[in-house]
Scaffold this motif. Structure first.
Motif, PDB file in Angstrom:
ATOM      1  N   THR A 102      17.334  27.069  81.552  1.00 47.48           N
ATOM      2  CA  THR A 102      18.404  26.519  80.734  1.00 47.48           C
ATOM      3  C   THR A 102      18.963  27.598  79.817  1.00 47.48           C
ATOM      4  N   ILE A 103      20.163  27.338  79.321  1.00 50.50           N
ATOM      5  CA  ILE A 103      20.813  28.232  78.366  1.00 50.50           C
ATOM      6  C   ILE A 103      21.536  27.368  77.347  1.00 50.50           C
TER       7      ILE A 103
ATOM      8  N   VAL B  35      20.138  31.591  73.667  1.00 52.88           N
ATOM      9  CA  VAL B  35      18.782  31.084  73.875  1.00 52.88           C
ATOM     10  C   VAL B  35      18.631  30.655  75.322  1.00 52.88           C
ATOM     11  N   THR B  36      17.724  31.299  76.026  1.00 48.17           N
ATOM     12  CA  THR B  36      17.448  30.961  77.413  1.00 48.17           C
ATOM     13  C   THR B  36      15.977  30.594  77.571  1.00 48.17           C
ATOM     14  N   LEU B  37      15.721  29.801  78.583  1.00 47.97           N
ATOM     15  CA  LEU B  37      14.361  29.363  78.884  1.00 47.97           C
ATOM     16  C   LEU B  37      14.198  29.383  80.393  1.00 47.97           C
ATOM     17  N   TYR B  38      13.069  29.905  80.857  1.00 48.80           N
ATOM     18  CA  TYR B  38      12.838  30.014  82.293  1.00 48.80           C
ATOM     19  C   TYR B  38      11.486  29.408  82.680  1.00 48.80           C
ATOM     20  N   ALA B  39      11.425  28.888  83.884  1.00 45.58           N
ATOM     21  CA  ALA B  39      10.140  28.524  84.457  1.00 45.58           C
ATOM     22  C   ALA B  39       9.360  29.809  84.713  1.00 45.58           C
ATOM     23  N   ASP B  40       8.057  29.725  84.612  1.00 50.14           N
ATOM     24  CA  ASP B  40       7.223  30.921  84.757  1.00 50.14           C
ATOM     25  C   ASP B  40       7.410  31.602  86.104  1.00 50.14           C
TER      26      ASP B  40
ATOM     27  N   PHE C 117      15.091  35.632  87.995  1.00 51.84           N
ATOM     28  CA  PHE C 117      16.329  34.886  87.843  1.00 51.84           C
ATOM     29  C   PHE C 117      16.910  35.160  86.454  1.00 51.84           C
ATOM     30  N   THR C 118      18.236  35.145  86.383  1.00 53.21           N
ATOM     31  CA  THR C 118      18.917  35.313  85.102  1.00 53.21           C
ATOM     32  C   THR C 118      20.002  34.253  84.975  1.00 53.21           C
TER      33      THR C 118
ATOM     34  N   ARG D 250      23.463  17.757  75.522  1.00 55.45           N
ATOM     35  CA  ARG D 250      23.706  18.272  74.189  1.00 55.45           C
ATOM     36  C   ARG D 250      22.371  18.553  73.505  1.00 55.45           C
ATOM     37  N   TYR D 251      22.379  19.573  72.688  1.00 53.90           N
ATOM     38  CA  TYR D 251      21.221  19.908  71.857  1.00 53.90           C
ATOM     39  C   TYR D 251      19.952  20.080  72.703  1.00 53.90           C
ATOM     40  N   LEU D 252      19.916  21.142  73.463  1.00 53.51           N
ATOM     41  CA  LEU D 252      18.718  21.465  74.206  1.00 53.51           C
ATOM     42  C   LEU D 252      17.519  21.568  73.268  1.00 53.51           C
ATOM     43  N   ASP D 253      16.386  21.032  73.730  1.00 57.54           N
ATOM     44  CA  ASP D 253      15.181  21.076  72.892  1.00 57.54           C
ATOM     45  C   ASP D 253      14.006  21.678  73.638  1.00 57.54           C
ATOM     46  N   GLY D 254      14.296  22.390  74.708  1.00 55.79           N
ATOM     47  CA  GLY D 254      13.229  23.009  75.481  1.00 55.79           C
ATOM     48  C   GLY D 254      12.614  22.083  76.511  1.00 55.79           C
ATOM     49  N   SER D 255      13.168  20.899  76.668  1.00 54.63           N
ATOM     50  CA  SER D 255      12.615  19.962  77.622  1.00 54.63           C
ATOM     51  C   SER D 255      12.722  20.500  79.048  1.00 54.63           C
TER      52      SER D 255
END
Length: 123
Positions: free
Chosen positions: A49-50, A56-61, A67-68, A99-104
């Motif tokens: 997600t971005i 702020v980006t989050l990736y699966a391990d 991936f970018t 809206r408002y990503l929370d790291g889910s």
């Protein structure tokens, strides 16, 4: 909000592919976007997600460092650049937003979805 995904296709292991997703409609403020994927016989799993700013980006391990995810707000698009692809990356990839990503990392927390696009990696 409507999400339209494009890209995907077939590639050999070690190759690269790029997915894009365009958002239209009234997304509201702080609209984050991302990607999930679903392999045959498996549930939908988080990929990346971005946030709305692109900071702020989050990736699966299992995709980190391969991936970018990036976004261009002027065009309301998000891109997933996939390098060093593996056969286990084979899946249908879905663009998503909220809206408002929370790291889910749970697909149930994302209300907006695009159609899937197939990615097939052959070994």
């Amino acid at each position: 909000v409507q999400l339209q995904a494009s890209g995907g296709g077939s590639v050999q292991a070690g190759g690269s592919l790029r997915l894009s997703c365009s958002a239209s409609g009234r997304a509201g403020s702080a609209f984050g976007m991302g990607w999930f994927r679903q392999a045959p016989g498996k549930g939908r799993e988080f990929v990346a997600t971005i946030d709305w700013s692109g900071d702020v980006t989050l990736y699966a391990d299992d995709v980190k460092n391969r991936f970018t995810i990036s976004r261009e707000n002027a065009k309301n698009t998000v891109t997933l650049q996939m390098n060093s692809l593996k056969s286990e990356d084979t899946a249908v990839y879905y663009c998503t937003g909220r809206r408002y990503l929370d790291g889910s990392r749970s697909p149930e927390d994302y209300p907006y979805w695009g159609q899937g696009t197939q990615v097939t990696v052959s070994s």
